[in-house]
Design an enzyme around this catalytic site. Structure first.
Site, PDB file in Angstrom:
ATOM      1  N   GLU A   1     -27.273   5.068   7.105  1.00  0.00           N
ATOM      2  CA  GLU A   1     -28.328   4.090   7.197  1.00  0.00           C
ATOM      3  C   GLU A   1     -27.581   2.842   7.954  1.00  0.00           C
ATOM      4  O   GLU A   1     -26.931   2.066   7.013  1.00  0.00           O
ATOM      5  CB  GLU A   1     -29.196   3.681   5.974  1.00  0.00           C
TER       6      GLU A   1
ATOM      7  N   ASP B   1     -26.498   5.218   1.762  1.00  0.00           N
ATOM      8  CA  ASP B   1     -27.434   4.098   1.843  1.00  0.00           C
ATOM      9  C   ASP B   1     -26.654   2.931   2.221  1.00  0.00           C
ATOM     10  O   ASP B   1     -25.457   2.911   1.981  1.00  0.00           O
ATOM     11  CB  ASP B   1     -27.887   4.137   0.376  1.00  0.00           C
TER      12      ASP B   1
HETATM   13  C1  GLC Z   1     -31.681   1.041   1.412  1.00  0.00           C
HETATM   14  C2  GLC Z   1     -32.954   1.831   0.954  1.00  0.00           C
HETATM   15  C3  GLC Z   1     -33.720   1.031   0.166  1.00  0.00           C
HETATM   16  C4  GLC Z   1     -33.093   0.583  -1.039  1.00  0.00           C
HETATM   17  C5  GLC Z   1     -31.795  -0.207  -0.471  1.00  0.00           C
HETATM   18  C6  GLC Z   1     -30.801  -0.706  -1.871  1.00  0.00           C
HETATM   19  O1  GLC Z   1     -31.898   0.181   2.456  1.00  0.00           O
HETATM   20  O2  GLC Z   1     -33.470   2.429   2.129  1.00  0.00           O
HETATM   21  O3  GLC Z   1     -34.901   1.685  -0.060  1.00  0.00           O
HETATM   22  O4  GLC Z   1     -34.044  -0.494  -1.624  1.00  0.00           O
HETATM   23  O5  GLC Z   1     -31.083   0.459   0.370  1.00  0.00           O
HETATM   24  O6  GLC Z   1     -30.683   0.595  -2.159  1.00  0.00           O
END
Ligand code: GLC
Length: 556
Positions: free
Chosen positions: A246, A205
């Site tokens: 991500e 994440d």
């Molecule tokens: C990432 C996740 C999202 C979440 C954020 C904070 O962007 O995809 O859903 O709110 O991280 O953890």
């Protein structure tokens, strides 16, 4: 197709399916999906041909950010089951040849995590340095606030210990201090724990935030070293353990997160720039933006790959487009204010954005699956679920999976008022869109998606090959080719609703090349010696071909 090489780097030809246990299937009737329910549906996922499941967070959490706010990295939220259930799930998935990766959410914890409770209890608590504290906040750049609807700074005041703490996301999600070796050790321990329970890797994440040390005082640490260490730890524990990052950044920045030529950071990265350009192309019915974005996508080392997607659990972010371009996409696919969020994205699912136009929906998924890289689906996409705009913010697309036309879409036997989230209503609701009906209909989206997934798995050129944009004489047709081990796959997608006859200039092709239609057989299509291919395309039509020589096997 599975040589030792292709199977070791399994993520290069995987089909990934993201789901949230909470909204998949409620087995015990309390209104909340659970691990037992998911385990019961592993055969469904095996049946559609998914090769890897990505589980959104299922750990204990106050659920103020749908589980992305964790209070215990070593547990399972009691509403969803137990660690025992988790191990049974992993065992069942493995038995059906499905890998499982889990979200690793370690940029921040919940503010109710015991570490943060300790940390804020006093400035000299031993957990104080697990987080980042300041007497006075630094100036917040607007762009660094992830949730501008709720926050106006990345610093929040803590009454208890009378300092500010850092949080890039919601203020109830304090950022961990990655500059602290103890924190890095804890993160490795967490990853090691889940690997030991049998997971195949992690969707990491918020990676750029996780490794960012710019707000941490007195730290002299190259952020990418942090990622390299995590990767080498994981590889020591498990050679083929995956990190799927991500990272929503531009192509030239993305490449650094693979570790450049050393390929020693994450192996898979979501291709956000290509996804955003795809939506602009879909809105304009013009191949220009996607062709340009693919040209700008930097080829990566053999170990690595991009992950492609059209929608995920968050908003459809369009943050990399210019203001005018973003408005074009908003106009086409989410004109009402209520469909938009954070000024940068749409909180809708794909089928409703296309007003249920089945031809266009299939074309878009065929396009996504044909792009160089690893396709990632979000649960419910295989049947064409829509969103529920009555649910707040990004949660509009996280509604219960629609299994049948029964009450609650077959998701749960609980009273509707007890469901974790209400089901979709109306045109895209369970009465019209559900698994049970679609699996009995060979023409349904689900049946088609099964065939698409099967074909994608049999087409490793798309995951392994080099790629090129193919020149065409029709602006609405996007065509590209992928080359791998002497074979070529060509895909053409008509983003426009008008049928056309298009000429593809493929360039180099084998002299005695034979053309096989990979999706449906529409009769022989001739390939001329100069590498030109003339195709008749329907409005929103799509074709995939493989060119083989007489020495090579042809696809079934
Ligand atoms: C990432 C996740 C999202 C979440 C954020 C904070 O962007 O995809 O859903 O709110 O991280 O953890």
């Amino acid at each position: 197709m599975t040589t030792a090489r292709t199977s070791d780097l399994w993520w290069k030809n995987a089909v990934v399916y993201c789901l949230d246990v909470e909204t998949f299937l409620d087995w015990d009737g309390d209104g909340v999906g659970d691990i037992r329910g998911l385990t019961e549906r592993i055969d469904y996922l095996a049946g559609i041909g998914v090769s890897c499941i990505w589980l959104m967070p299922f750990q204990p959490s106050p659920n103020r950010d749908d589980g992305y706010d964790i209070t215990d990295y070593y547990g399972v939220d009691h509403r969803l089951g137990s660690l025992g259930d988790f191990v049974t799930l992993i065992r069942t998935a493995k038995d059906r040849g499905i890998r499982v990766i889990v979200d690793l959410v370690v940029n921040h914890t919940s503010d109710r995590h015991p570490w943060f409770r300790e940390a804020r209890s006093s400035p000299d608590n031993r957990f104080r340095d697990f987080y980042v504290w300041r007497d006075r906040p630094t100036r917040t750049q607007k762009a660094s606030i992830v949730f501008p609807d709720a926050e106006d700074s990345i610093w929040a005041w803590d009454d208890k210990s009378e300092q500010f703490y850092l949080h890039h996301f919601y203020s109830h999600q304090p950022d961990l201090n990655i500059g602290n070796q103890q924190v890095r050790d804890e993160i490795a321990k967490v990853a090691g724990f889940w690997l030991e329970l049998g997971v195949d890797g992690f969707r990491v994440d918020a990676v750029p935030f996780l490794i960012d040390t710019s707000e941490v005082p007195d730290v002299d640490l190259d952020p990418h070293e942090i990622l390299k260490h995590l990767r080498s730890f994981i590889s020591r524990r498990r050679g083929d353990g995956l990190l799927l990052g991500e990272v929503n950044l531009h192509p030239e920045q993305l490449i650094d997160f693979f570790g450049g030529e050393d390929a020693d950071e994450v192996q898979l990265l979501f291709n956000f720039p290509l996804m955003e350009a795809t939506w602009l192309s879909l809105a304009r019915q013009d191949a220009g933006p996607i062709a340009e974005a693919l040209r700008q996508t930097i080829e990566v080392s053999i170990d690595c790959q991009y992950a492609n997607f059209l929608r995920n659990h968050d908003e459809l972010t369009l943050d990399k487009l210019s203001e005018d371009e973003r408005l074009e996409v908003f106009d086409a696919f989410g004109p009402e204010e209520d469909m938009q969020v954070f000024g940068r994205g749409l909180r809708r699912r794909l089928p409703s954005m296309f007003d249920g136009d089945d031809r266009r929906i299939r074309m878009a998924y065929s396009l996504m699956f044909s792009l160089p890289g690893t396709p990632v689906l979000f649960y419910g996409e295989e049947i064409g679920m829509g969103e529920n705009l009555a649910i707040d913010g990004r949660m509009s697309v996280r509604t219960p999976m629609q299994w049948s036309d029964e009450e609650n879409g077959g998701f749960s036997k609980a009273r509707p008022s007890r469901l974790r989230r209400p089901v979709v209503e109306g045109r895209f609701g369970p009465l019209a869109v559900n698994v049970a009906a679609q699996r009995r209909d060979p023409e349904s989206l689900l049946s088609w998606m099964e065939r698409l997934i099967r074909r994608r798995r049999e087409t490793p050129e798309l995951g392994w090959g080099t790629w090129d944009v193919v020149k065409t004489n029709v602006s609405s047709v996007f065509a590209h080719r992928c080359d791998w081990e002497g074979r070529t796959v060509v895909a053409a997608h008509n983003l426009g609703e008008q049928p056309c006859v298009v000429r593809l200039q493929l360039g180099d092709v084998p002299k005695d090349g034979r053309l096989d239609d990979l999706l449906d057989d529409r009769g022989a299509t001739a390939l001329s010696d100069d590498g030109t291919l003339e195709l008749k395309m329907d409005g929103y039509g799509f074709r995939w071909f493989r060119i083989t020589t007489s020495e090579q096997h042809t696809p079934p």
